[in-house]
Design a protein around this motif. Structure first.
Motif, PDB file in Angstrom:
ATOM      1  N   GLU A   1       3.259   5.709   0.750  1.00  0.00           N
ATOM      2  CA  GLU A   1       2.020   5.188   1.388  1.00  0.00           C
ATOM      3  C   GLU A   1       0.393   6.009   1.480  1.00  0.00           C
ATOM      4  O   GLU A   1       0.022   5.511   0.991  1.00  0.00           O
ATOM      5  CB  GLU A   1       2.154   4.616   2.166  1.00  0.00           C
ATOM      6  CG  GLU A   1       1.343   3.424   2.774  1.00  0.00           C
ATOM      7  CD  GLU A   1       1.844   2.741   3.753  1.00  0.00           C
ATOM      8  OE1 GLU A   1       0.399   0.944   3.989  1.00  0.00           O
ATOM      9  OE2 GLU A   1       2.838   2.479   4.464  1.00  0.00           O
TER      10      GLU A   1
ATOM     11  N   ASP B   1      -1.067   6.606  -1.874  1.00  0.00           N
ATOM     12  CA  ASP B   1      -1.644   5.476  -2.666  1.00  0.00           C
ATOM     13  C   ASP B   1      -3.015   5.270  -1.663  1.00  0.00           C
ATOM     14  O   ASP B   1      -3.623   4.935  -2.370  1.00  0.00           O
ATOM     15  CB  ASP B   1      -0.637   4.363  -2.609  1.00  0.00           C
ATOM     16  CG  ASP B   1       0.490   4.605  -3.546  1.00  0.00           C
ATOM     17  OD1 ASP B   1       0.796   5.303  -4.414  1.00  0.00           O
ATOM     18  OD2 ASP B   1       1.281   3.591  -3.222  1.00  0.00           O
ATOM     19  N   LYS B   2      -2.761   5.374  -0.846  1.00  0.00           N
ATOM     20  CA  LYS B   2      -4.341   4.813   0.420  1.00  0.00           C
ATOM     21  C   LYS B   2      -4.506   6.172   1.042  1.00  0.00           C
ATOM     22  O   LYS B   2      -5.670   5.811   2.049  1.00  0.00           O
ATOM     23  CB  LYS B   2      -3.089   4.341   1.445  1.00  0.00           C
ATOM     24  CG  LYS B   2      -2.854   2.925   0.865  1.00  0.00           C
ATOM     25  CD  LYS B   2      -2.092   1.836   1.812  1.00  0.00           C
ATOM     26  CE  LYS B   2      -1.628   0.647   1.562  1.00  0.00           C
ATOM     27  NZ  LYS B   2      -1.205   0.168   2.534  1.00  0.00           N
TER      28      LYS B   2
ATOM     29  N   GLN C   1      -8.538   7.936   7.353  1.00  0.00           N
ATOM     30  CA  GLN C   1     -10.237   7.176   6.981  1.00  0.00           C
ATOM     31  C   GLN C   1     -11.221   7.548   8.230  1.00  0.00           C
ATOM     32  O   GLN C   1     -11.175   7.826   8.721  1.00  0.00           O
ATOM     33  CB  GLN C   1      -9.452   5.676   7.801  1.00  0.00           C
ATOM     34  CG  GLN C   1      -8.394   5.896   8.878  1.00  0.00           C
ATOM     35  CD  GLN C   1      -8.344   4.608   9.537  1.00  0.00           C
ATOM     36  OE1 GLN C   1      -7.537   3.756   8.885  1.00  0.00           O
ATOM     37  NE2 GLN C   1      -7.676   4.085  10.644  1.00  0.00           N
TER      38      GLN C   1
ATOM     39  N   THR D   1      -4.907   8.206   9.456  1.00  0.00           N
ATOM     40  CA  THR D   1      -4.337   6.757   9.145  1.00  0.00           C
ATOM     41  C   THR D   1      -2.599   6.406   9.873  1.00  0.00           C
ATOM     42  O   THR D   1      -2.073   7.538   9.951  1.00  0.00           O
ATOM     43  CB  THR D   1      -4.125   6.424   7.893  1.00  0.00           C
ATOM     44  OG1 THR D   1      -3.629   7.330   7.306  1.00  0.00           O
ATOM     45  CG2 THR D   1      -5.489   6.540   6.998  1.00  0.00           C
TER      46      THR D   1
END
Length: 162
Positions: free
Chosen positions: A83, A86-87, A91, A101
């Motif tokens: 994750e 991917d992300k 943030q 995150t």
């Protein structure tokens, strides 16, 4: 073509070739705890860990529960790492403030947990080397009466008592 990961590859034991338990018997592995219900990918990792411990000669018959915890933590860490890939790991808010995150925090926490659990289960090279150094290649528990039993069973008079 089978794209399944092969966890059956054998790895050399640290400090010695494959060893047997102190009694000379093959090292056996526990079944996972019955209520945990490992999924197929978790069971594959569980079997891989048990096979690695057997090949290294590490007795782990009573370690089913800790191994299950390690497997679940490892699988969760892999998911959090994916994750993060991917992300992203951070943030940025509308005001420009950057924060990690939630999955990056999970990945960090799970990695720390693995760092604590793996040595306890003798699943790191330094922990296995330390155990081998402390216990020798055979390890296991000392048999306080082994010499006495060997003497009694090897006695020539023993055959005449039967």
């Amino acid at each position: 073509m089978n794209m399944k990961t092969n966890f059956a590859a054998s790895f050399p034991a640290v400090g010695a070739s494959q060893v047997k338990s102190s009694a000379g018997a093959e090292v056996t592995s526990p079944d996972p705890p019955p209520v945990i219900g490992l999924k197929s990918d978790e069971r594959e990792v569980y079997d891989y860990i048990c096979q690695s411990l057997r090949l290294a000669g590490v007795e782990h018959l009573t370690a089913g529960m800790p191994l299950a915890v390690i497997v679940r933590t490892f699988i969760d860490w892999i998911a959090a790492s994916k994750e993060c890939a991917d992300k992203g790991r951070s943030q940025t808010s509308k005001t420009g403030w950057a924060t990690p995150t939630p999955w990056a925090d999970d990945e960090k926490r799970l990695k720390m947990e693995l760092g604590q659990w793996l040595p306890k289960a003798c699943l790191t090279i330094p922990s296995l080397a330390r155990v081998r150094k402390d216990t020798g290649e055979k390890g296991g528990q000392d048999d306080l009466f082994g010499d006495l039993v060997n003497h009694a069973t090897s006695s020539p008079a023993r055959g005449s008592l039967n």
